[in-house]
Design a protein around this motif. Structure first.
Motif, mmCIF file in Angstrom:
data_model
loop_
_atom_site.group_PDB
_atom_site.id
_atom_site.type_symbol
_atom_site.label_atom_id
_atom_site.label_comp_id
_atom_site.label_asym_id
_atom_site.label_seq_id
_atom_site.Cartn_x
_atom_site.Cartn_y
_atom_site.Cartn_z
ATOM 1 N N TYR A 67 -49.071 18.256 -25.760
ATOM 2 C CA TYR A 67 -49.641 17.184 -26.785
ATOM 3 C C TYR A 67 -48.946 16.081 -28.359
ATOM 4 O O TYR A 67 -48.227 15.720 -27.366
ATOM 5 N N ASN A 81 -48.366 13.591 -30.992
ATOM 6 C CA ASN A 81 -47.768 14.268 -32.491
ATOM 7 C C ASN A 81 -47.574 12.362 -32.717
ATOM 8 O O ASN A 81 -46.491 11.669 -32.039
ATOM 9 N N TRP A 134 -50.071 16.170 -35.950
ATOM 10 C CA TRP A 134 -50.292 17.006 -34.646
ATOM 11 C C TRP A 134 -51.732 17.532 -33.599
ATOM 12 O O TRP A 134 -52.307 17.638 -35.489
#
Length: 117
Positions: free
Chosen positions: A94, A96, A107
């Motif tokens: 992920y 961010n 996100w």
């Protein structure tokens, strides 16, 4: 609209390489710190790498020497070059983005990385 979109994941053999991309839009990208996180099934989310507004970088101990984070502010994109991949690197990765005062925090949806023979 604000968007953070990860790409570049896939299946790779141990010892192989992948380059992940995090493309951002809808905010002043150059003013944001970018972190890569990952989460494996049944495990807690963990920090992987960070790049600050001035380009300073930091890495989790388990990826030092193998992963490199970089940013291209002209393209509103951050990269995570992953070399010498190990099965334990398997996770959803992920991106961010947050500003220096943590007023905004964005996100992406994640990209799957699988390291397996």
């Amino acid at each position: 609209q604000v968007q953070v979109v990860e790409s570049g994941g896939g299946l790779v053999q141990p010892g192989g390489s992948l380059r992940l991309s995090c493309a951002a839009s809808g905010f002043i990208f150059s003013a944001y710190v970018i972190r890569w996180y990952r989460q494996a099934p049944g495990k807690q989310r963990e920090n992987v790498a960070v790049i600050t507004i001035d380009g300073s970088t930091g890495y989790a101990d388990g990826v030092k020497g193998r992963f490199t984070i970089s940013r291209d502010n002209a393209k509103n994109t951050v990269y995570l070059q992953m070399n010498s991949l190990k099965p334990e690197d398997t996770a959803v990765y992920y991106c961010n983005a947050y500003d220096s005062r943590r007023i905004h925090d964005y996100w992406g949806q994640g990209t799957q990385v699988t390291v397996s023979s």
